[in-house]
Design a protein around this motif. Structure first.
Motif, short mmCIF file in Angstrom:
data_model
loop_
_atom_site.label_atom_id
_atom_site.label_comp_id
_atom_site.label_asym_id
_atom_site.label_seq_id
_atom_site.Cartn_x
_atom_site.Cartn_y
_atom_site.Cartn_z
N VAL A 1 -3.55 -2.03 2.74
CA VAL A 1 -3.58 -3.44 2.34
C VAL A 1 -4.11 -4.26 3.51
O VAL A 1 -3.94 -3.87 4.68
CB VAL A 1 -2.16 -3.89 1.92
CG1 VAL A 1 -1.19 -3.90 3.08
CG2 VAL A 1 -2.17 -5.24 1.23
N ASP B 1 0.82 -1.21 0.00
CA ASP B 1 0.00 0.00 0.00
C ASP B 1 0.86 1.27 0.00
O ASP B 1 2.10 1.19 0.01
CB ASP B 1 -1.04 -0.04 1.14
CG ASP B 1 -0.40 -0.02 2.53
OD1 ASP B 1 0.76 0.44 2.67
OD2 ASP B 1 -1.08 -0.46 3.49
N CYS C 1 -5.10 -0.86 -2.70
CA CYS C 1 -3.81 -0.17 -2.62
C CYS C 1 -3.76 1.01 -3.60
O CYS C 1 -3.30 2.10 -3.26
CB CYS C 1 -2.65 -1.14 -2.90
SG CYS C 1 -2.52 -2.43 -1.64
#
Ligand SMILES: Nc1ncnc2c1ncn2[C@@H]1O[C@H](COP(=O)(O)OP(=O)(O)O)[C@@H](O)[C@H]1O
Ligand SMILES: [Mg+2]
Length: 381
Positions: free
Chosen positions: A301, A198, A295
């Protein structure tokens, strides 16, 4: 971490099955989706809120896409780097970013980056001109695989070469473009690690998948792979390291060769969701497409775990349509097998039309289910 608010529009370059699943995931969270693909009836066009038909390097189509979207992603790595310029010019989030795209669409840059991180690949040599072949072939033990540095997929742009003549002929056939020559790896099995990272740099990896190919195209994936704990750990940590090195945001997959002694070599990086990750749609709490769009849109995430003991996926290629429509009615004999089709109108040999997934108490039992179900589709009861 800044989350693009639901209601914003995600742009996707590429309208195949990967783009279609990305689109459906984003829509399930209240986003709108705009897709650019040259094919009018591309799988993702059937679900997009806004459908743009045109080549990936068409300035007008790219401008239209940049005008209507709030973030842009892509479903395949062969998007020309210049296609990202209109999005960069508007200051839009491009995820994964240009560094990841550039590094993963060129085998010479990709292998250089991987080795630079201290991670092993097959032995390889860059080939820029025919004169490079003799020395490279000798250093690699006299045979290998010649691969075009750019634009290869599903075994396209690759040739097994056993002599200098073979190598020269293959290099000429590829149009004398830049290539890599790789030593042959005597692998015991092939694996992939699915991962998502992410915008805060948190990375999650999925249990290792094991992949069997047929004619260089993925055929069957099982999860978890039959590898030792230490091989699995090595693959997952190398994947996370590569994602970090690429400043990656989104989902990626790293393909590995596992040697008979358990050592692992990176084969290549796919900067997108991956065919082997299709089983996550049914057997992970959050699929690879869900992780990707989360993401890309700035969400954190999530833990990336299987909720089944073991799972398998079998691709359905166009060949299954050789004698007409597959015998769909036979899936009634396989209530534990799930069917996915991508909505492609024309079946061609080697074309990915859909896949089957199943889960069971062991990877082999799951594999048996999807293989048996696929075989049944090919013949009347
Ligand atoms: N160096 C190698 N040694 C042995 N087999 C290889 C090697 N490189 C590729 N292969 C085989 O060819 C397949 C496709 O190659 P890959 O580099 O992954 O290209 P693609 O982009 O087509 O997926 C691999 O999954 C593996 O089965
Ligand atoms: Mg590959």
């Amino acid at each position: 971490m800044s989350i693009l608010p639901p209601g914003s529009t995600l742009g996707i370059l590429g309208g195949g099955q990967l783009g279609r699943y990305m689109a459906m995931s984003a829509q399930s969270k209240g986003y709108r989706v705009a897709v650019l693909d040259p094919q009018e009836d591309a799988p993702a066009h059937m679900v997009a809120n806004l459908k743009l038909v045109g080549p990936y390097d068409d300035p007008e189509s790219l401008r239209q896409l940049a005008d209507c979207c709030d973030a842009i992603t892509f479903e395949f790595e062969n998007v020309p780097a210049s296609s990202l310029e209109p999005f960069a010019a508007k200051g839009l989030a491009i995820r994964p970013g240009p560094k990841a795209l550039a590094s993963c669409q060129d085998r010479i840059l990709e292998k250089t980056l991987i080795n630079h991180c201290g991670i092993e690949t097959a032995p390889w040599k860059p080939i820029h001109q025919a004169q490079d072949l003799a020395k490279a072939l000798a250093e690699l033990g006299g045979e290998g695989i010649l691969k075009t540095s750019r634009s290869g997929y599903d075994g396209k742009g690759q040739a097994r070469v056993k002599t200098l003549d073979d190598a020269q002929a293959a290099f000429a056939k590829f149009g004398s473009v830049a290539c890599v020559l790789e030593g042959l790896v005597p692998f015991a099995l092939e694996c992939s690690v699915l991962a998502a990272r992410d915008t805060d740099g948190h990375c999650e990896t999925y249990p290792v998948c094991e992949n069997a190919h047929q004619d260089h195209i993925l055929d069957v994936t099982i999860c978890p792979a039959a590898v030792s704990e230490s091989s699995a750990r090595a693959m997952r940590s190398r994947t996370a390291l590569l994602a970090q090195e690429l400043d990656y945001v989104g989902h990626l997959a790293v393909e590995f060769f596992v040697l008979p002694g358990g050592e692992v070599l990176v084969n290549e990086i796919a900067p997108r969701p991956h065919n082997s990750g299709h089983l996550t749609i049914d057997t992970a709490l959050h699929s690879q497409f869900e992780q990707h769009v989360r993401c890309v849109l700035g969400w954190p995430v999530l833990p990336y775990e299987s909720i089944q003991t073991a799972a398998a996926m079998a691709n359905l290629l166009g060949d299954l349509w050789d004698h007409g429509e597959p015998h769909w009615e036979r899936l009634g004999e396989f209530p534990d097998v799930r069917l996915h089709l991508y909505g492609k109108a024309k079946a061609r040999p080697g074309r990915k039309m859909g896949h089957l997934t199943a889960w069971a108490e062991s990877p082999l039992a799951a594999e048996r289910l999807v293989r048996d179900a696929r075989a049944a589709l090919g013949s009347a009861a």
